[in-house]
Design a protein around this motif. Structure first.
Motif, PDB file in Angstrom:
ATOM      1  N   THR A  39       0.827  -1.196   0.000  1.00  0.00           N
ATOM      2  CA  THR A  39       0.000   0.000   0.000  1.00  0.00           C
ATOM      3  C   THR A  39       0.868   1.256   0.000  1.00  0.00           C
ATOM      4  O   THR A  39       2.099   1.179   0.101  1.00  0.00           O
ATOM      5  CB  THR A  39      -0.946  -0.003   1.217  1.00  0.00           C
ATOM      6  N   LYS A  40       0.225   2.405  -0.108  1.00  0.00           N
ATOM      7  CA  LYS A  40       0.949   3.676  -0.087  1.00  0.00           C
ATOM      8  C   LYS A  40       1.824   3.750   1.155  1.00  0.00           C
ATOM      9  O   LYS A  40       1.396   3.300   2.215  1.00  0.00           O
ATOM     10  CB  LYS A  40      -0.048   4.847  -0.066  1.00  0.00           C
ATOM     11  N   PRO A  41       3.026   4.220   1.032  1.00  0.00           N
ATOM     12  CA  PRO A  41       3.588   5.047  -0.022  1.00  0.00           C
ATOM     13  C   PRO A  41       4.186   4.289  -1.206  1.00  0.00           C
ATOM     14  O   PRO A  41       4.790   4.920  -2.076  1.00  0.00           O
ATOM     15  CB  PRO A  41       4.658   5.864   0.693  1.00  0.00           C
ATOM     16  N   ALA A  42       4.017   2.978  -1.275  1.00  0.00           N
ATOM     17  CA  ALA A  42       4.444   2.243  -2.475  1.00  0.00           C
ATOM     18  C   ALA A  42       3.549   2.667  -3.647  1.00  0.00           C
ATOM     19  O   ALA A  42       2.374   2.975  -3.449  1.00  0.00           O
ATOM     20  CB  ALA A  42       4.337   0.741  -2.242  1.00  0.00           C
ATOM     21  N   PRO A  43       4.060   2.673  -4.863  1.00  0.00           N
ATOM     22  CA  PRO A  43       3.284   3.140  -6.017  1.00  0.00           C
ATOM     23  C   PRO A  43       2.319   2.105  -6.592  1.00  0.00           C
ATOM     24  O   PRO A  43       1.612   2.392  -7.562  1.00  0.00           O
ATOM     25  CB  PRO A  43       4.376   3.474  -7.034  1.00  0.00           C
ATOM     26  N   ASP A  44       2.244   0.937  -6.009  1.00  0.00           N
ATOM     27  CA  ASP A  44       1.502  -0.184  -6.597  1.00  0.00           C
ATOM     28  C   ASP A  44       0.071   0.144  -7.009  1.00  0.00           C
ATOM     29  O   ASP A  44      -0.368  -0.212  -8.103  1.00  0.00           O
ATOM     30  CB  ASP A  44       1.491  -1.379  -5.634  1.00  0.00           C
ATOM     31  N   ILE A  45      -0.677   0.815  -6.159  1.00  0.00           N
ATOM     32  CA  ILE A  45      -2.084   1.075  -6.470  1.00  0.00           C
ATOM     33  C   ILE A  45      -2.222   2.014  -7.670  1.00  0.00           C
ATOM     34  O   ILE A  45      -3.108   1.845  -8.509  1.00  0.00           O
ATOM     35  CB  ILE A  45      -2.867   1.597  -5.249  1.00  0.00           C
ATOM     36  N   TYR A  46      -1.315   2.976  -7.790  1.00  0.00           N
ATOM     37  CA  TYR A  46      -1.367   3.894  -8.923  1.00  0.00           C
ATOM     38  C   TYR A  46      -0.942   3.203 -10.213  1.00  0.00           C
ATOM     39  O   TYR A  46      -1.526   3.434 -11.274  1.00  0.00           O
ATOM     40  CB  TYR A  46      -0.519   5.138  -8.655  1.00  0.00           C
ATOM     41  N   LEU A  47       0.057   2.355 -10.117  1.00  0.00           N
ATOM     42  CA  LEU A  47       0.484   1.614 -11.306  1.00  0.00           C
ATOM     43  C   LEU A  47      -0.590   0.641 -11.771  1.00  0.00           C
ATOM     44  O   LEU A  47      -0.825   0.491 -12.973  1.00  0.00           O
ATOM     45  CB  LEU A  47       1.803   0.887 -11.017  1.00  0.00           C
TER      46      LEU A  47
END
Length: 85
Positions: free
Chosen positions: A14-22
């Motif tokens: 989850t955020k702050p990782a970019p996974d959801i946006y990617l």
């Protein structure tokens, strides 16, 4: 109205990782660099910038104390976004 709806439960990191946006860009079939994100939190700004997206921070009462300096621009309200788009 929305072509994709995601939450933190759709990704491993989850955020702050970019996974959801990617993942959102992938599901929409668009290049992440073509995306504009409106975020209210520091973690969200970091995530979207890590996904190479343009980020407008819109801090609210609960997040105004956080560091939004990585955003491309900090807005006082979403109504300012109309002028930018």
């Amino acid at each position: 109205m929305f072509s994709a709806i995601l939450s933190g439960s759709d990704v491993v990191h989850t955020k702050p990782a970019p996974d959801i946006y990617l993942l959102a860009a992938e599901q929409l079939g668009v290049n992440p660099q073509s995306c504009v994100v409106f975020e209210d939190s520091q973690a969200g700004v970091i995530a979207a910038k890590s996904a190479s997206m343009t980020v407008f921070a819109v801090p609210n009462f609960f997040t105004s104390h956080q560091d939004h300096s990585q955003a491309d621009r900090i807005l006082d309200s979403l109504s300012e976004a109309i002028e930018l788009l």
